[in-house]
Enzyme design. Sequence first.
Site, PDB file in Angstrom:
ATOM      1  CG  HIS A  69       6.512 -10.536  28.314  1.00 16.51           C
ATOM      2  ND1 HIS A  69       5.583  -9.970  29.129  1.00 16.51           N
ATOM      3  CD2 HIS A  69       6.634 -11.820  28.728  1.00 16.51           C
ATOM      4  CE1 HIS A  69       5.170 -10.861  30.017  1.00 16.51           C
ATOM      5  NE2 HIS A  69       5.789 -11.993  29.797  1.00 16.51           N
TER       6      HIS A  69
HETATM    7  C1  UD1 Z   1       9.398 -15.992  30.741  1.00 12.47           C
HETATM    8  C2  UD1 Z   1       8.181 -16.790  31.214  1.00 12.47           C
HETATM    9  C3  UD1 Z   1       6.943 -15.883  31.217  1.00 12.47           C
HETATM   10  C4  UD1 Z   1       7.188 -14.634  32.014  1.00 12.47           C
HETATM   11  C5  UD1 Z   1       8.415 -13.931  31.450  1.00 12.47           C
HETATM   12  C6  UD1 Z   1       8.737 -12.664  32.196  1.00 12.47           C
HETATM   13  C7  UD1 Z   1       8.229 -19.164  30.561  1.00 12.47           C
HETATM   14  C8  UD1 Z   1       7.616 -20.172  29.685  1.00 12.47           C
HETATM   15  N1  UD1 Z   1       7.883 -17.894  30.302  1.00 12.47           N
HETATM   16  O1  UD1 Z   1       9.173 -15.632  29.397  1.00 12.47           O
HETATM   17  O2  UD1 Z   1       5.877 -16.591  31.816  1.00 12.47           O
HETATM   18  O3  UD1 Z   1       6.061 -13.804  31.929  1.00 12.47           O
HETATM   19  O4  UD1 Z   1       9.526 -14.832  31.558  1.00 12.47           O
HETATM   20  O5  UD1 Z   1       9.808 -12.022  31.653  1.00 12.47           O
HETATM   21  O6  UD1 Z   1       8.979 -19.507  31.434  1.00 12.47           O
HETATM   22  N2  UD1 Z   1      16.228 -13.021  27.233  1.00 12.47           N
HETATM   23  C9  UD1 Z   1      17.270 -12.156  27.421  1.00 12.47           C
HETATM   24  N3  UD1 Z   1      17.735 -11.973  28.688  1.00 12.47           N
HETATM   25  C10 UD1 Z   1      17.213 -12.609  29.759  1.00 12.47           C
HETATM   26  C11 UD1 Z   1      16.153 -13.501  29.547  1.00 12.47           C
HETATM   27  C12 UD1 Z   1      15.665 -13.693  28.285  1.00 12.47           C
HETATM   28  O7  UD1 Z   1      17.774 -11.545  26.503  1.00 12.47           O
HETATM   29  O8  UD1 Z   1      17.672 -12.374  30.881  1.00 12.47           O
HETATM   30  C13 UD1 Z   1      15.687 -13.204  25.872  1.00 12.47           C
HETATM   31  C14 UD1 Z   1      16.300 -14.350  25.147  1.00 12.47           C
HETATM   32  O9  UD1 Z   1      16.442 -13.961  23.816  1.00 12.47           O
HETATM   33  C15 UD1 Z   1      15.259 -15.436  25.248  1.00 12.47           C
HETATM   34  C16 UD1 Z   1      13.954 -14.651  25.292  1.00 12.47           C
HETATM   35  O10 UD1 Z   1      14.303 -13.426  25.968  1.00 12.47           O
HETATM   36  O11 UD1 Z   1      15.302 -16.331  24.184  1.00 12.47           O
HETATM   37  C17 UD1 Z   1      12.889 -15.354  26.036  1.00 12.47           C
HETATM   38  O12 UD1 Z   1      13.286 -15.660  27.377  1.00 12.47           O
HETATM   39  P1  UD1 Z   1      12.608 -16.883  28.191  1.00 12.47           P
HETATM   40  O13 UD1 Z   1      13.045 -16.915  29.593  1.00 12.47           O
HETATM   41  O14 UD1 Z   1      12.718 -18.125  27.405  1.00 12.47           O
HETATM   42  O15 UD1 Z   1      11.077 -16.516  28.176  1.00 12.47           O
HETATM   43  P2  UD1 Z   1      10.365 -15.136  28.447  1.00 12.47           P
HETATM   44  O16 UD1 Z   1       9.746 -14.710  27.156  1.00 12.47           O
HETATM   45  O17 UD1 Z   1      11.219 -14.163  29.176  1.00 12.47           O
END
Ligand code: UD1
Length: 365
Positions: A208
């Site tokens: 991821h």
């Molecule tokens: C975040 C953490 C990362 C961790 C990961 C675990 C930061 C900088 N990164 O990354 O360290 O390893 O979580 O999962 O905080 N999204 C959904 N549903 C959700 C959450 C996210 O669809 O419940 C999608 C959205 O499109 C979003 C993307 O995932 O834009 C990224 O989510 P985000 O929380 O920004 O970062 P992660 O890549 O999940």
Amino acid sequence: MAYKVALVVGARPNFMKAAPLLRELSKFNQKYDPILIHTGQHYDHAMSQLFFDELDIPRPDFNLGVGSDWHGAQTAKIMIKLEDMFRNDRPDLVIVFGDVNSTVAAGLVASKLLIKVAHVEAGLRSFDRTMPEEINRVLTDHLSDLLFVSEPSGLENLKREGIESDKVVFVGNIMIDTLIQNIEKCEKSVILEKLSLKPRRYVAVTLHRPSNVDNPEILRSVLGTITSACSPLPVVFPCHPRTRETIKRHNILTKKLSDSILLVEPLGYLDFLKLQSQSFFVITDSGGIQAETTYLGIPCITLRNNTESPVTVSEGTNMLTGLDPANISNAITQVMRSDREKGSVPRFWDGKTSERIVTYLNGIM
Ligand code: UD1
């Protein structure tokens, strides 16, 4: 009056770190009044609520509901809401976990309000500033009044960065508390039956990190390399929403790939623990899974050039390959020939980290 202790969580990897500490603090209910704040960084059921249910985490006292956004906007939204909250109802201590955006946002707000901050899993460094998590780690450590460290490299890193040693406490890895508390419980999971997998006869994959999954060419090449090198073993891939988005948008899952890779929704804690503990080996880019496989003695191939947890390589079962296809294939071949030694469990990865943290707090509060 009990001390008001705010625990701030936001994203999936925070939940298994906060659960045991919350439970331990609750044992001293005359002394501490723990308040759980969920920023809402992760909001999908499979990325959030499922973990609360399975790990028996009480419903958060507050949910800030910030959701996804660019890093600056997401961090800023958390800060605005938390500042408001902490100004109205000031905690005595704010505890933050790991390295996600919610961690640094809460640390920054609390430290500016002169509220004490404790960082659980302090001192880890990948030395790669292109990772948002590395920036979050460094800043949070330098804002914190108390730094609870999970492995020896953390002690060295903090010392080198000039952080006073009287703020730093080596307590071990709190994720392992949760793993130990749930290892028997996960036996009941029927995930292997559900996916028609046989113990030790499959490979579990998770990817991821933006650097691995945002570029469709990289993701296509990595998945191709993994499936051909692992063949004939089936590859099961519980897929993070971010990765699924790239796969869908760029049509990465060709017929050939989908024959050899089983793409499933993100799993809950118990199903995933069962899946990794029964796998032949794991391929990942996650920080937490490097630690969990080390504890479980399951070989782990990490598709990164660096790790913030070097003890998983020096003592545990972890190997770093980066993204080079030849390196990935070699590592897979080596593991499939069982050339790797089993590794050992690092010091203080023993299920008692939350106890050590609360014992320490009892001594100073
Ligand atoms: C975040 C953490 C990362 C961790 C990961 C675990 C930061 C900088 N990164 O990354 O360290 O390893 O979580 O999962 O905080 N999204 C959904 N549903 C959700 C959450 C996210 O669809 O419940 C999608 C959205 O499109 C979003 C993307 O995932 O834009 C990224 O989510 P985000 O929380 O920004 O970062 P992660 O890549 O999940």
